[in-house]
Design a protein around this motif. Sequence first.
Motif, PDB file in Angstrom:
ATOM      1  N   GLN A 130       0.842  -1.194   0.000  1.00  0.00           N
ATOM      2  CA  GLN A 130       0.000   0.000   0.000  1.00  0.00           C
ATOM      3  C   GLN A 130       0.884   1.253   0.000  1.00  0.00           C
ATOM      4  O   GLN A 130       1.926   1.286   0.655  1.00  0.00           O
ATOM      5  N   PRO A 131       0.498   2.289  -0.737  1.00  0.00           N
ATOM      6  CA  PRO A 131       1.286   3.527  -0.730  1.00  0.00           C
ATOM      7  C   PRO A 131       1.283   4.169   0.655  1.00  0.00           C
ATOM      8  O   PRO A 131       0.272   4.130   1.362  1.00  0.00           O
ATOM      9  N   ILE A 132       2.421   4.733   1.039  1.00  0.00           N
ATOM     10  CA  ILE A 132       2.535   5.389   2.343  1.00  0.00           C
ATOM     11  C   ILE A 132       3.189   6.747   2.161  1.00  0.00           C
ATOM     12  O   ILE A 132       3.970   6.962   1.227  1.00  0.00           O
ATOM     13  N   ASP A 133       2.883   7.674   3.070  1.00  0.00           N
ATOM     14  CA  ASP A 133       3.421   9.029   2.945  1.00  0.00           C
ATOM     15  C   ASP A 133       4.865   9.079   3.439  1.00  0.00           C
ATOM     16  O   ASP A 133       5.412   8.099   3.954  1.00  0.00           O
ATOM     17  N   LEU A 134       5.471  10.249   3.282  1.00  0.00           N
ATOM     18  CA  LEU A 134       6.891  10.423   3.581  1.00  0.00           C
ATOM     19  C   LEU A 134       7.207  10.171   5.051  1.00  0.00           C
ATOM     20  O   LEU A 134       8.247   9.585   5.379  1.00  0.00           O
ATOM     21  N   ASP A 135       6.318  10.583   5.923  1.00  0.00           N
ATOM     22  CA  ASP A 135       6.546  10.394   7.348  1.00  0.00           C
ATOM     23  C   ASP A 135       6.616   8.912   7.701  1.00  0.00           C
ATOM     24  O   ASP A 135       7.497   8.483   8.453  1.00  0.00           O
ATOM     25  N   LYS A 136       5.703   8.116   7.138  1.00  0.00           N
ATOM     26  CA  LYS A 136       5.703   6.677   7.397  1.00  0.00           C
ATOM     27  C   LYS A 136       6.906   5.993   6.746  1.00  0.00           C
ATOM     28  O   LYS A 136       7.442   5.017   7.281  1.00  0.00           O
ATOM     29  N   GLN A 137       7.326   6.503   5.592  1.00  0.00           N
ATOM     30  CA  GLN A 137       8.517   5.955   4.947  1.00  0.00           C
ATOM     31  C   GLN A 137       9.734   6.136   5.850  1.00  0.00           C
ATOM     32  O   GLN A 137      10.557   5.222   6.010  1.00  0.00           O
TER      33      GLN A 137
ATOM     34  N   TYR B   8      11.602   5.506  -1.307  1.00  0.00           N
ATOM     35  CA  TYR B   8      11.795   4.570  -0.197  1.00  0.00           C
ATOM     36  C   TYR B   8      12.437   3.257  -0.635  1.00  0.00           C
ATOM     37  O   TYR B   8      13.362   2.757   0.000  1.00  0.00           O
TER      38      TYR B   8
ATOM     39  N   GLN C 253      14.106  12.191   5.606  1.00  0.00           N
ATOM     40  CA  GLN C 253      12.995  12.526   4.716  1.00  0.00           C
ATOM     41  C   GLN C 253      13.483  13.228   3.451  1.00  0.00           C
ATOM     42  O   GLN C 253      12.981  12.963   2.362  1.00  0.00           O
TER      43      GLN C 253
ATOM     44  N   VAL D 243      12.870  11.908  -0.331  1.00  0.00           N
ATOM     45  CA  VAL D 243      12.256  12.693  -1.400  1.00  0.00           C
ATOM     46  C   VAL D 243      13.058  12.531  -2.682  1.00  0.00           C
ATOM     47  O   VAL D 243      12.510  12.409  -3.782  1.00  0.00           O
TER      48      VAL D 243
END
Length: 315
Positions: free
Chosen positions: A5-12, A37, A29, A33
């Motif tokens: 599932q796609p995850i945002d930068l914070d979760k990465q 990930y 982070q 970017v």
Amino acid sequence: MNSDQPIDLDKQAELMKKYVVYTRKTRVQKLLVYTGYFRLSRYGKYLLSQSNIIKSKPNQELLFEAYDFDVKVRKVFFDYVKKAEIQFKSHLVNAVSLKVNDSAFYLDQQYYTPSKGDNDKIKKKANRKFFAEKFFENLKKQEEELRRNVTKFPELKDYRNGGGRSKQKIPCWAALSYFDFGTVTNIYAYLRGDLRKEVLVYGYSGKNYGKQVTKQMDTWLDATRNLRNVCSHHNKLIGKTSSIVLPESGEDEILVTNTDLFSRIYALRKLLNEKDVKQLKVDLDKIIRKTKFDLYLFGILPSDWKERFDRINKL
């Protein structure tokens, strides 16, 4: 959590904690970017697998150092694998076309050995099958694509309908300049034995090469192609193993293993001309001396790689 599932930068950034210890999430982070990930996690996973060497879980500084070194060293290798590819293509087209007096030899089956001269019955059968069903058919399709695609290859207009050379096949020196390195290495691999030797005589020292050296050359070409693919696709190079490299007779002890990074360097040294060989050593040494990443600790290269490099004889 479903890892697909796609995850945002914070979760990465949080997931990177599986591999490295860090105190400044914003730095991680920022790198995420830039790299993504999946790419960065490959470095983290590799470093974590080396925890027994560093005696602790890797930290963010080691991650940044490893990534930075990998980027820089890939740039150096990509520059030289391009040189090796261009030089070998030139040796191949000149040597064979002059020997057989045929500018489109690559499209004529009489110049190939579909079995590759293999003694093993199973391998011989597999070679013939690949030659007939994939390799040679693909060659013809690639030549047809060069001829047909007006938009992509406008410079070949003379070989299309209405052109002054529409009834001629595209000559090898033009066609192979567009073919990828994998196709070119397959052309060499399937060439008749006498023509395989002719390429080496034309492009290298001119000595009398035996069948053994042509088989070794196959492994050097494969290793260089593998290295090129890693560098051109910006994949992780450190800690990566690849195809087997066969050393020349008397040079077995130069290699540490026949699948590591130094074995790629060995293969490159065999393919490059002497001027490029000397500069490769200089450029590689410069990067190593400036890096903060201890590549010797992790066995990326042997600590005596320069001495080993100097012992490799030119082909």
